[in-house]
Design an enzyme around this catalytic site. Structure first.
Site, PDB file in Angstrom:
ATOM      1  N   GLY A 226       0.841  -1.186   0.000  1.00 52.12           N
ATOM      2  CA  GLY A 226       0.000   0.000   0.000  1.00 52.12           C
ATOM      3  C   GLY A 226       0.876   1.235   0.000  1.00 52.12           C
ATOM      4  O   GLY A 226       2.029   1.191  -0.432  1.00 52.12           O
ATOM      5  N   THR A 228       3.143   4.562   1.160  1.00 48.25           N
ATOM      6  CA  THR A 228       4.283   4.749   2.070  1.00 48.25           C
ATOM      7  C   THR A 228       3.792   5.276   3.416  1.00 48.25           C
ATOM      8  O   THR A 228       4.285   4.851   4.474  1.00 48.25           O
ATOM      9  CB  THR A 228       5.305   5.701   1.421  1.00 48.25           C
ATOM     10  N   THR A 230       0.953   4.689   4.986  1.00 54.71           N
ATOM     11  CA  THR A 230       0.407   3.592   5.788  1.00 54.71           C
ATOM     12  C   THR A 230       1.520   2.638   6.220  1.00 54.71           C
ATOM     13  O   THR A 230       1.503   2.121   7.342  1.00 54.71           O
ATOM     14  CB  THR A 230      -0.682   2.833   5.001  1.00 54.71           C
ATOM     15  N   GLU A 248       5.776  -3.313   0.842  1.00 51.83           N
ATOM     16  CA  GLU A 248       5.788  -2.960  -0.586  1.00 51.83           C
ATOM     17  C   GLU A 248       5.005  -1.670  -0.703  1.00 51.83           C
ATOM     18  O   GLU A 248       3.772  -1.670  -0.693  1.00 51.83           O
ATOM     19  CB  GLU A 248       5.126  -4.070  -1.418  1.00 51.83           C
ATOM     20  N   CYS A 282       1.631  -0.028  -8.781  1.00 49.59           N
ATOM     21  CA  CYS A 282       2.764   0.449  -7.970  1.00 49.59           C
ATOM     22  C   CYS A 282       3.984   0.681  -8.838  1.00 49.59           C
ATOM     23  O   CYS A 282       4.577   1.749  -8.819  1.00 49.59           O
ATOM     24  CB  CYS A 282       3.067  -0.545  -6.867  1.00 49.59           C
TER      25      CYS A 282
HETATM   26  P1  NAD Z   1      -3.331   2.502   1.477  1.00 49.82           P
HETATM   27  O1  NAD Z   1      -2.023   2.572   2.171  1.00 49.82           O
HETATM   28  O2  NAD Z   1      -4.247   3.651   1.591  1.00 49.82           O
HETATM   29  O3  NAD Z   1      -4.172   1.233   1.968  1.00 49.82           O
HETATM   30  C1  NAD Z   1      -3.639  -0.081   1.900  1.00 49.82           C
HETATM   31  C2  NAD Z   1      -4.257  -0.937   2.988  1.00 49.82           C
HETATM   32  O4  NAD Z   1      -3.837  -0.480   4.276  1.00 49.82           O
HETATM   33  C3  NAD Z   1      -5.785  -0.932   3.032  1.00 49.82           C
HETATM   34  O5  NAD Z   1      -6.213  -2.262   3.242  1.00 49.82           O
HETATM   35  C4  NAD Z   1      -6.096  -0.061   4.238  1.00 49.82           C
HETATM   36  O6  NAD Z   1      -7.323  -0.359   4.845  1.00 49.82           O
HETATM   37  C5  NAD Z   1      -4.954  -0.414   5.152  1.00 49.82           C
HETATM   38  N1  NAD Z   1      -4.662   0.589   6.179  1.00 49.82           N
HETATM   39  C6  NAD Z   1      -4.894   1.924   6.147  1.00 49.82           C
HETATM   40  N2  NAD Z   1      -4.422   2.512   7.259  1.00 49.82           N
HETATM   41  C7  NAD Z   1      -3.868   1.532   8.010  1.00 49.82           C
HETATM   42  C8  NAD Z   1      -3.172   1.507   9.253  1.00 49.82           C
HETATM   43  N3  NAD Z   1      -2.962   2.628   9.953  1.00 49.82           N
HETATM   44  N4  NAD Z   1      -2.701   0.314   9.715  1.00 49.82           N
HETATM   45  C9  NAD Z   1      -2.886  -0.816   9.008  1.00 49.82           C
HETATM   46  N5  NAD Z   1      -3.540  -0.864   7.831  1.00 49.82           N
HETATM   47  C10 NAD Z   1      -4.015   0.305   7.334  1.00 49.82           C
HETATM   48  O7  NAD Z   1      -2.952   2.182  -0.048  1.00 49.82           O
HETATM   49  P2  NAD Z   1      -3.928   2.105  -1.317  1.00 49.82           P
HETATM   50  O8  NAD Z   1      -4.389   3.500  -1.640  1.00 49.82           O
HETATM   51  O9  NAD Z   1      -4.908   1.021  -1.129  1.00 49.82           O
HETATM   52  O10 NAD Z   1      -2.911   1.623  -2.462  1.00 49.82           O
HETATM   53  C11 NAD Z   1      -2.222   2.496  -3.293  1.00 49.82           C
HETATM   54  C12 NAD Z   1      -0.768   2.611  -2.874  1.00 49.82           C
HETATM   55  O11 NAD Z   1      -0.199   1.312  -2.779  1.00 49.82           O
HETATM   56  C13 NAD Z   1       0.090   3.344  -3.872  1.00 49.82           C
HETATM   57  O12 NAD Z   1       0.992   4.200  -3.188  1.00 49.82           O
HETATM   58  C14 NAD Z   1       0.876   2.247  -4.569  1.00 49.82           C
HETATM   59  O13 NAD Z   1       2.097   2.652  -5.132  1.00 49.82           O
HETATM   60  C15 NAD Z   1       1.048   1.275  -3.455  1.00 49.82           C
HETATM   61  N6  NAD Z   1       1.293  -0.075  -3.968  1.00 49.82           N
HETATM   62  C16 NAD Z   1       2.536  -0.623  -3.819  1.00 49.82           C
HETATM   63  C17 NAD Z   1       2.813  -1.878  -4.335  1.00 49.82           C
HETATM   64  C18 NAD Z   1       4.182  -2.493  -4.220  1.00 49.82           C
HETATM   65  O14 NAD Z   1       4.345  -3.671  -4.521  1.00 49.82           O
HETATM   66  N7  NAD Z   1       5.181  -1.763  -3.770  1.00 49.82           N
HETATM   67  C19 NAD Z   1       1.816  -2.580  -5.010  1.00 49.82           C
HETATM   68  C20 NAD Z   1       0.541  -2.002  -5.134  1.00 49.82           C
HETATM   69  C21 NAD Z   1       0.296  -0.746  -4.596  1.00 49.82           C
END
Ligand code: NAD
Length: 474
Positions: A226, A228, A230, A248, A282
């Site tokens: 997700g 950075t 989070t 990731e 990502c």
């Molecule tokens: P996000 O960080 O908003 O959410 C990801 C997950 O984290 C969700 O399930 C959310 O409910 C959970 N979450 C939120 N706050 C939390 C907390 N405080 N503690 C624990 N869990 C929590 O990300 P998103 O908007 O869903 O995804 C997009 C981002 O993910 C982009 O920045 C993208 O680059 C990144 N991404 C990275 C990869 C990689 O492999 N590096 C792959 C896909 C997406």
């Protein structure tokens, strides 16, 4: 151990997801129509899931690698049997079209990742055997793994997290994104037709559930994909229990086109590198640096490809680009492109969304003559708007590519392989592709540099990260 597979169609999957208790409607981002209701789980549901997964773990860990790999192969069979239903659900919930490198592709990748993860060999490594003694390095299961995922590739990323976890003898509790819970619940229902009871749980809740999972003493490791921001929150909430983490996180991948590249020959690969999943990926190409000698040629060729790609409702077989998944992401993209326009950048194609439509469609947009410090370049847009920056010297291009605090992937484009390799060696990113971008492979370790995270996924290296290393010395 083979169980008959019964979840096959879209309707089967919706019926399997239905659960008593609180629920909320999930809307199709292309049409605004209700796809289905998703259960809203609480931290009490999380407690129950962790307890069940803890109880199931010793028996699962007691199986051999060969036996667990057989389960993963059966899980792949079950995914393939349900492929069309899963792809339809994914398309309707996430927005991505069935065709192109989208929903059917994602479901197919789930099956192939399961099979690849089943096939890896993980023998104990002999570290010393010199007559005076012998030492071996083994990898033991960790316990229960918590897996927290995003909304862009919800099924495939779930598999990336759960397949190596299960293969190593851990049980898994997943927390899908609140934007795409149906896809993960349906995928887990399909897998659970063949997996032993309680080996895989999904808790479909919001941030509070994610936070509780990251802090839970019964969770040995968190696999997180997700943003950075989070990821940093998870580092903090997992600190008291010293959890293992694979993070990731976000990326803002640079591509560098060297002056000898042929614009027409690379345009389509550049396009898919940047616009796969309508840019919501990502490791997509998010800022492109092109040498001044071929700048206009690359801009025009790329804009030509972008303008010709059909975008629309995912279930229409003709489309290969879909909507943004949610309104917040639509706003981020629209605001960044507007800021670029306001700063005098040139919108070569796109940039003109119809605001009064039901779906979150933002046209494929190519932005030229833009400064490197413009927010569309410096921030992760995570959508279909690619800024193209002109450079004069390779040193300048490398400096700009390395100028951000993230480094997931990057690419170099050139007809001269040696020249491309020399530039690749200077780039701060976990993966550098040559003449392609974003092509992940289950055999190749993948992970970010700098604030794109730490830990690796995929391949034997990825498998090892789901184990506790243990040296046996005698
Ligand atoms: P996000 O960080 O908003 O959410 C990801 C997950 O984290 C969700 O399930 C959310 O409910 C959970 N979450 C939120 N706050 C939390 C907390 N405080 N503690 C624990 N869990 C929590 O990300 P998103 O908007 O869903 O995804 C997009 C981002 O993910 C982009 O920045 C993208 O680059 C990144 N991404 C990275 C990869 C990689 O492999 N590096 C792959 C896909 C997406």
């Amino acid at each position: 151990m083979q169980t008959p597979v019964t979840l096959i169609s879209f309707q089967d999957l919706l019926a399997a997801i239905k659960a008593p208790g609180d629920s909320r409607d999930i809307l199709d981002p292309a049409t605004g129509e209700v796809v289905a209701a998703a259960p809203v789980h609480t931290t009490a549901d999380l407690e129950a899931a962790v307890t069940a997964a803890e109880q199931a773990q010793p028996a699962w860990a007691g199986l051999s690698h060969v036996e667990r790999s057989a389960y993963l192969n059966q899980a792949a069979d079950a995914v393939e049997a349900a492929a069309e239903g899963l792809a339809e659900l994914l398309s309707r919930e996430q927005g991505k079209p069935l065709n192109g490198p989208n929903a059917r592709f994602e479901v197919g990748a789930c099956a192939s990742w399961l099979r690849a993860t089943a096939s890896f060999e993980l023998e104990p490594e002999v570290l010393v055997d010199d007559g005076g003694g012998r030492a071996e390095l083994h990898y033991r299961p960790l316990g229960v793994v918590g897996a927290i995922g995003p909304w862009n590739w919800p099924m495939m990323i779930s598999i990336w997290q759960l397949a190596p976890s299960l293969r190593m003898g851990n049980t898994v509790v997943m927390k899908p994104s609140e934007y795409t819970p149906l896809s993960v619940l349906a995928l887990a229902a399909v897998l659970n037709q063949v997996l032993p009871a309680d080996v895989l749980h999904v808790v479909s809740g919001g941030r509070d559930v994610g936070e509780a999972l990251s802090a839970h003493p019964g969770i040995a490791k968190v696999m997180f994909t997700g943003s950075t921001a989070t990821g940093k929150a998870i580092i903090r909430s997992s600190a008291d229990t010293v959890k293992r983490l694979t993070l990731e996180l976000g990326g803002n991948d640079a591509g560098i086109v060297l002056p000898d590249a042929d614009p027409a020959a690379i345009a389509e690969d550049l396009f898919w590198g940047a616009f796969i999943n309508t840019g919501q990926t990502c490791a997509a190409l998010k800022r492109l640096y092109v040498h001044e000698d071929i700048y206009d040629g690359v801009v025009d060729a790329l804009a030509g490809v972008a303008a010709a790609m059909p975008m629309g409702v995912g279930l229409d077989e003709a489309n290969v680009l879909g909507p943004l998944q949610n309104k917040a992401q639509f706003r981020i993209v629209a605001d960044l492109v507007q800021a670029a326009k306001d700063a005098g950048a040139r919108i070569v194609t796109g940039g003109n969304p119809e605001e009064n439509q039901p779906g979150y469609f933002y046209p494929a947009t190519v932005v030229a003559d833009i400064g490197n410090d413009n927010p569309l370049v410096a921030q992760e847009q995570f959508g279909p708007a690619l800024p193209i920056i002109k450079y004069s010297t390779v040193d300048e291009a490398v400096e700009m590519a390395n100028g951000l605090d993230v480094g997931l992937g990057a690419s170099v484009w050139s007809a001269d392989k040696d020249a491309a390799l020399a530039v690749a060696a200077r780039i701060e990113a976990g993966t550098v592709w040559i003449n392609k971008h974003g092509n992940v492979d289950p055999r190749l370790p993948f992970g970010g540099a700098k604030q794109s995270g730490y830990g690796l996924e995929f391949g034997v290296e990825g498998l090892k990260q789901l184990g506790a290393p243990q040296v046996i010395s005698y």
